[in-house]
Each structure stands twice: as C-alpha cells, then as structure tokens.
Design a protein around this motif. Structure first.
Motif, PDB file in Angstrom:
ATOM      1  N   VAL A  80       0.793  -9.506  -3.354  1.00  0.00           N
ATOM      2  CA  VAL A  80       1.393  -8.233  -3.775  1.00  0.00           C
ATOM      3  C   VAL A  80       1.430  -7.202  -2.646  1.00  0.00           C
ATOM      4  CG1 VAL A  80       1.158  -6.248  -5.307  1.00  0.00           C
ATOM      5  CG2 VAL A  80       0.908  -8.565  -6.228  1.00  0.00           C
ATOM      6  N   PRO A  81       0.300  -6.863  -1.999  1.00  0.00           N
ATOM      7  CA  PRO A  81       0.379  -5.884  -0.898  1.00  0.00           C
ATOM      8  C   PRO A  81       1.278  -6.355   0.239  1.00  0.00           C
ATOM      9  CG  PRO A  81      -1.891  -6.225  -1.589  1.00  0.00           C
ATOM     10  CD  PRO A  81      -1.086  -7.302  -2.242  1.00  0.00           C
ATOM     11  N   ALA A  82       1.247  -7.666   0.510  1.00  0.00           N
ATOM     12  CA  ALA A  82       2.055  -8.190   1.614  1.00  0.00           C
ATOM     13  C   ALA A  82       3.545  -8.017   1.332  1.00  0.00           C
ATOM     14  CB  ALA A  82       1.729  -9.664   1.844  1.00  0.00           C
ATOM     15  N   VAL A  83       3.978  -8.382   0.137  1.00  0.00           N
ATOM     16  CA  VAL A  83       5.393  -8.300  -0.209  1.00  0.00           C
ATOM     17  C   VAL A  83       5.845  -6.848  -0.359  1.00  0.00           C
ATOM     18  CG1 VAL A  83       7.124  -8.834  -1.968  1.00  0.00           C
ATOM     19  CG2 VAL A  83       5.458 -10.564  -1.298  1.00  0.00           C
ATOM     20  N   VAL A  84       5.067  -6.061  -1.091  1.00  0.00           N
ATOM     21  CA  VAL A  84       5.433  -4.658  -1.324  1.00  0.00           C
ATOM     22  C   VAL A  84       5.466  -3.882  -0.009  1.00  0.00           C
ATOM     23  CG1 VAL A  84       4.724  -2.487  -2.408  1.00  0.00           C
ATOM     24  CG2 VAL A  84       4.590  -4.639  -3.695  1.00  0.00           C
ATOM     25  N   GLY A  85       4.412  -4.024   0.787  1.00  0.00           N
ATOM     26  CA  GLY A  85       4.354  -3.316   2.057  1.00  0.00           C
ATOM     27  C   GLY A  85       5.449  -3.763   3.016  1.00  0.00           C
ATOM     28  N   PHE A  86       5.690  -5.073   3.064  1.00  0.00           N
ATOM     29  CA  PHE A  86       6.713  -5.618   3.959  1.00  0.00           C
ATOM     30  C   PHE A  86       8.097  -5.067   3.613  1.00  0.00           C
ATOM     31  CE2 PHE A  86       9.745  -8.856   5.350  1.00  0.00           C
ATOM     32  CZ  PHE A  86       9.300  -9.120   6.636  1.00  0.00           C
ATOM     33  N   LEU A  87       8.440  -5.086   2.320  1.00  0.00           N
ATOM     34  CA  LEU A  87       9.745  -4.570   1.895  1.00  0.00           C
ATOM     35  C   LEU A  87       9.850  -3.063   2.134  1.00  0.00           C
ATOM     36  CD1 LEU A  87      10.286  -6.558  -1.441  1.00  0.00           C
ATOM     37  CD2 LEU A  87      11.349  -6.973   0.787  1.00  0.00           C
ATOM     38  N   ALA A  88       8.760  -2.348   1.919  1.00  0.00           N
ATOM     39  CA  ALA A  88       8.774  -0.901   2.149  1.00  0.00           C
ATOM     40  C   ALA A  88       8.983  -0.586   3.623  1.00  0.00           C
ATOM     41  CB  ALA A  88       7.462  -0.279   1.662  1.00  0.00           C
ATOM     42  N   GLY A  89       8.362  -1.364   4.507  1.00  0.00           N
ATOM     43  CA  GLY A  89       8.540  -1.153   5.940  1.00  0.00           C
ATOM     44  C   GLY A  89       9.971  -1.391   6.378  1.00  0.00           C
ATOM     45  N   GLY A  90      10.584  -2.459   5.849  1.00  0.00           N
ATOM     46  CA  GLY A  90      11.977  -2.727   6.176  1.00  0.00           C
ATOM     47  C   GLY A  90      12.890  -1.643   5.648  1.00  0.00           C
ATOM     48  N   ALA A  91      12.617  -1.180   4.421  1.00  0.00           N
ATOM     49  CA  ALA A  91      13.441  -0.128   3.818  1.00  0.00           C
ATOM     50  C   ALA A  91      13.331   1.178   4.599  1.00  0.00           C
ATOM     51  CB  ALA A  91      13.026   0.094   2.362  1.00  0.00           C
ATOM     52  N   PHE A  92      12.124   1.492   5.064  1.00  0.00           N
ATOM     53  CA  PHE A  92      11.918   2.719   5.836  1.00  0.00           C
ATOM     54  C   PHE A  92      12.727   2.687   7.130  1.00  0.00           C
ATOM     55  CE2 PHE A  92       9.560   4.799   9.304  1.00  0.00           C
ATOM     56  CZ  PHE A  92       9.618   6.111   8.864  1.00  0.00           C
ATOM     57  N   LEU A  93      12.669   1.561   7.851  1.00  0.00           N
ATOM     58  CA  LEU A  93      13.425   1.469   9.106  1.00  0.00           C
ATOM     59  C   LEU A  93      14.929   1.461   8.844  1.00  0.00           C
ATOM     60  CD1 LEU A  93      12.849   1.148  12.209  1.00  0.00           C
ATOM     61  CD2 LEU A  93      10.890   1.325  10.689  1.00  0.00           C
ATOM     62  N   LEU A  94      15.345   0.883   7.730  1.00  0.00           N
ATOM     63  CA  LEU A  94      16.767   0.899   7.380  1.00  0.00           C
ATOM     64  C   LEU A  94      17.242   2.337   7.183  1.00  0.00           C
ATOM     65  CD1 LEU A  94      19.411  -0.507   6.577  1.00  0.00           C
ATOM     66  CD2 LEU A  94      18.520  -0.669   4.240  1.00  0.00           C
ATOM     67  N   ALA A  95      16.415   3.138   6.493  1.00  0.00           N
ATOM     68  CA  ALA A  95      16.775   4.536   6.261  1.00  0.00           C
ATOM     69  C   ALA A  95      16.836   5.309   7.577  1.00  0.00           C
ATOM     70  CB  ALA A  95      15.762   5.185   5.317  1.00  0.00           C
ATOM     71  N   VAL A  96      15.858   5.087   8.439  1.00  0.00           N
ATOM     72  CA  VAL A  96      15.840   5.768   9.738  1.00  0.00           C
ATOM     73  C   VAL A  96      17.041   5.333  10.572  1.00  0.00           C
ATOM     74  CG1 VAL A  96      14.565   6.073  11.896  1.00  0.00           C
ATOM     75  CG2 VAL A  96      13.334   6.032   9.726  1.00  0.00           C
ATOM     76  N   ASP A  97      17.374   4.040  10.503  1.00  0.00           N
ATOM     77  CA  ASP A  97      18.504   3.503  11.257  1.00  0.00           C
ATOM     78  C   ASP A  97      19.821   4.157  10.830  1.00  0.00           C
ATOM     79  OD1 ASP A  97      19.449   1.190  13.097  1.00  0.00           O
ATOM     80  OD2 ASP A  97      20.703   0.948  11.325  1.00  0.00           O
ATOM     81  N   LYS A  98      19.922   4.475   9.541  1.00  0.00           N
ATOM     82  CA  LYS A  98      21.142   5.091   9.031  1.00  0.00           C
ATOM     83  C   LYS A  98      21.239   6.574   9.383  1.00  0.00           C
ATOM     84  CE  LYS A  98      22.758   1.460   6.885  1.00  0.00           C
ATOM     85  NZ  LYS A  98      23.995   0.793   7.372  1.00  0.00           N
ATOM     86  N   ILE A  99      20.087   7.191   9.638  1.00  0.00           N
ATOM     87  CA  ILE A  99      20.061   8.638   9.871  1.00  0.00           C
ATOM     88  C   ILE A  99      20.009   8.990  11.356  1.00  0.00           C
ATOM     89  CG2 ILE A  99      18.712  10.745   9.506  1.00  0.00           C
ATOM     90  CD1 ILE A  99      17.761   9.496   6.855  1.00  0.00           C
ATOM     91  N   LEU A 100      19.102   8.352  12.101  1.00  0.00           N
ATOM     92  CA  LEU A 100      18.881   8.711  13.510  1.00  0.00           C
ATOM     93  C   LEU A 100      20.038   8.251  14.386  1.00  0.00           C
ATOM     94  CD1 LEU A 100      16.777   9.882  15.562  1.00  0.00           C
ATOM     95  CD2 LEU A 100      16.059   7.509  15.930  1.00  0.00           C
ATOM     96  N   PRO A 101      20.691   9.157  15.105  1.00  0.00           N
ATOM     97  CA  PRO A 101      21.765   8.736  16.026  1.00  0.00           C
ATOM     98  C   PRO A 101      21.193   7.871  17.142  1.00  0.00           C
ATOM     99  CG  PRO A 101      21.843  11.111  15.600  1.00  0.00           C
ATOM    100  CD  PRO A 101      20.527  10.619  15.080  1.00  0.00           C
ATOM    101  N   HIS A 102      21.812   6.715  17.389  1.00  0.00           N
ATOM    102  CA  HIS A 102      21.347   5.844  18.457  1.00  0.00           C
ATOM    103  C   HIS A 102      22.452   4.877  18.852  1.00  0.00           C
ATOM    104  CE1 HIS A 102      20.560   3.597  14.754  1.00  0.00           C
ATOM    105  NE2 HIS A 102      20.612   2.500  15.463  1.00  0.00           N
ATOM    106  N   LEU A 103      22.281   4.255  20.019  1.00  0.00           N
ATOM    107  CA  LEU A 103      23.295   3.340  20.547  1.00  0.00           C
ATOM    108  C   LEU A 103      22.594   2.120  21.121  1.00  0.00           C
ATOM    109  CD1 LEU A 103      26.303   2.848  21.336  1.00  0.00           C
ATOM    110  CD2 LEU A 103      25.786   3.984  23.514  1.00  0.00           C
TER     111      LEU A 103
END
Length: 271
Positions: A80-103
């Motif tokens: 449970v912690p492994a799956v929940v934490g893993f998915l949350a980490g991916g979701a967090f970076l996805l959100a940052v990737d969509k917001i933070l300007p980068h190239l």
C-alpha cells in the motif's frame, strides 16, 4: 568504524552534506565546458543513458524496496505505501511538468513545455534539468532522514550509496547543460554558471525531505515511494527520450545498463 561515527550526526545535517556533494558533482560536470566547446551526440546519449540506469536502480534498491520492508515491519500492508507513494510522486512531477516552463535538450525554443513564457532558451534548458533534480535531492534527503528512527549502519550505508549514485549521474548532466550552451555562443563562465545552477535545488530538496521525515515518521514508507515515483517520471519523460535521439541509440541502452549495474552494485555492496 567511520560509518558508525556518522550516526552521531543529525540526519538533516547528513542530508545537507550529501546533497551538497551531489551539487558539487553537477558543478564538476558543468566545468567540462572549460575544456570542450562541443559534445558528440553519441557521448551525450551514453551519459544520459547512464543517468537513466542509475535513477531506475536507485528507485527500487534505495527507495521502493526499503519502503516495502519498513511498511511490513510496521504491520502495514506492504504494497500500500509503495503503490500510493509511487503514484503520488509521479502525479506530483506530472503537475510540475505541466506548470513549470522548461525546454528539453536538443529541442527548439518553440517546443518549450509548461506555462507559456518569454524566458530565454538558456533559462528554459536549466529549468528542465532543475525539474528532475528535485526528486533526486528529495530522495537523498528522505533516505538520510530515515536514520532518525532507525540509526542503523546498513541504512546509512545505503543512503550514502544513493548519494554517490545520484552524484555520479549528476556529472554528465552538468556537462549536458553547460557544453551545449557554450556551443550556442555563451561564454565559458556563463555556460558553467548555468550548468551548476541546475543542481542548486538538490540541497534544498534534500534538507526539506529529511526534515519532513523527522517530523512525520509514519509517512516514511510513503515518502520513499513518492521520491521513487518522481524519479521514474523524470526517467521516462525526459532522460530516455533524450538519450534515444539521433542514430546512437545502442550506446544509450548500454549506458543505461551500466548505470543500473553501477547503482545496484553501490547499494548492495555498501548497504
């Protein structure tokens, strides 16, 4: 034994020292711009492949596997912690990737991602590397923060192995930023400064990660898994696609295998 003496230090201080080390290796890699003006595509692909392998191995050996073991020892359902934490980490970076300007490396200015901005190409390149240095610093910080509740020499050795592995793959990343900037007309000093700046976020994320673990002990398995999910997102989103560009993809794959083996060796041998 020297490693046992380190257990006397505050985990936050250890996390700061470890992430300063990873930042130093980023700067060392960026310093290659003082010796080279260009970097061959096959060399760049090999380095990016190596970085991918290191991060994939670190995500399991240094983060997910300890998270599962800690959850089991605490009486939790191990996955449970492994799956929940893993998915949350991916979701967090996805959100940052969509917001933070980068190239991403090798892409034209119009291919910039995130919120539209008029920032220069050089700034966007640095932000792309900075984006995936966040989970790296966080991973190291969480690994050292775990020592507060389990001051074990083996766990400390594993955290040190993680810092060494992250540092090793930071070296080519620093070069991958500074040398292309030099080729685009930047002075060597300015290109170096941009390259090493991409690693500044690691000590910040490292200290934050260690502090959060100290204050929220039950979240440790989730925090380790969160860092793993964030790192895997970076590998799949950025490093692997960038390493597979051009005609030297075999070298990228070999680099990834060597990187994985190197990180696995460090973690198993030291931890």
């Amino acid at each position: 034994m020297w490693i046992e003496k380190l257990l006397d230090y505050n985990p936050v201080i250890l996390a700061l020292g470890a992430t300063l080390f990873t930042w130093f290796l980023t700067a060392l890699g960026a310093g290659m711009v003082f010796f080279f003006k260009s970097i061959k595509r096959k060399v760049l692909n090999s380095m990016l492949g190596f970085a991918s392998g290191v991060m994939i191995a670190a995500s399991f050996w240094s983060l997910l596997n300890p998270a599962i073991q800690m959850a089991e020892a605490s009486g939790l359902v191990p996955w449970v912690p492994a799956v929940v934490g893993f998915l949350a980490g991916g979701a967090f970076l996805l959100a940052v990737d969509k917001i933070l300007p980068h190239l991403h490396l090798g892409q034209p200015r119009e291919k910039a991602e995130g919120i539209e901005t008029s920032w220069k190409r050089s700034v966007l390149l640095v932000l792309a590397i900075t984006l995936h240095n966040i989970p790296e610093g966080l991973a190291v910080g969480v690994a050292f923060g775990a020592l507060a509740n389990n001051p074990d020499a083996g766990m400390l050795a594993g955290a040190i192995a993680l810092a060494i592995g992250i540092g090793l793959q930071n070296f080519p990343e620093g070069a991958a930023v500074s040398i292309p900037l030099r080729r685009e007309g930047f002075s060597r000093l300015k290109a170096f400064n941009y390259g090493q700046m991409s690693g500044v976020v690691e000590p910040i994320a490292g200290v934050l990660g260690a502090y959060l673990v100290l204050t929220m002990e039950p979240l440790l398995p989730y925090a380790l898994s969160f860092a793993a999910g964030a790192m895997i997102f970076v590998v799949v989103e950025e490093l692997i696609p960038e390493s597979q560009s051009g005609n030297e993809t075999d070298l990228s794959t070999v680099g990834a295998i060597i990187g994985f083996a190197t990180m696995m060796l460090l973690d198993v041998a030291l931890g």
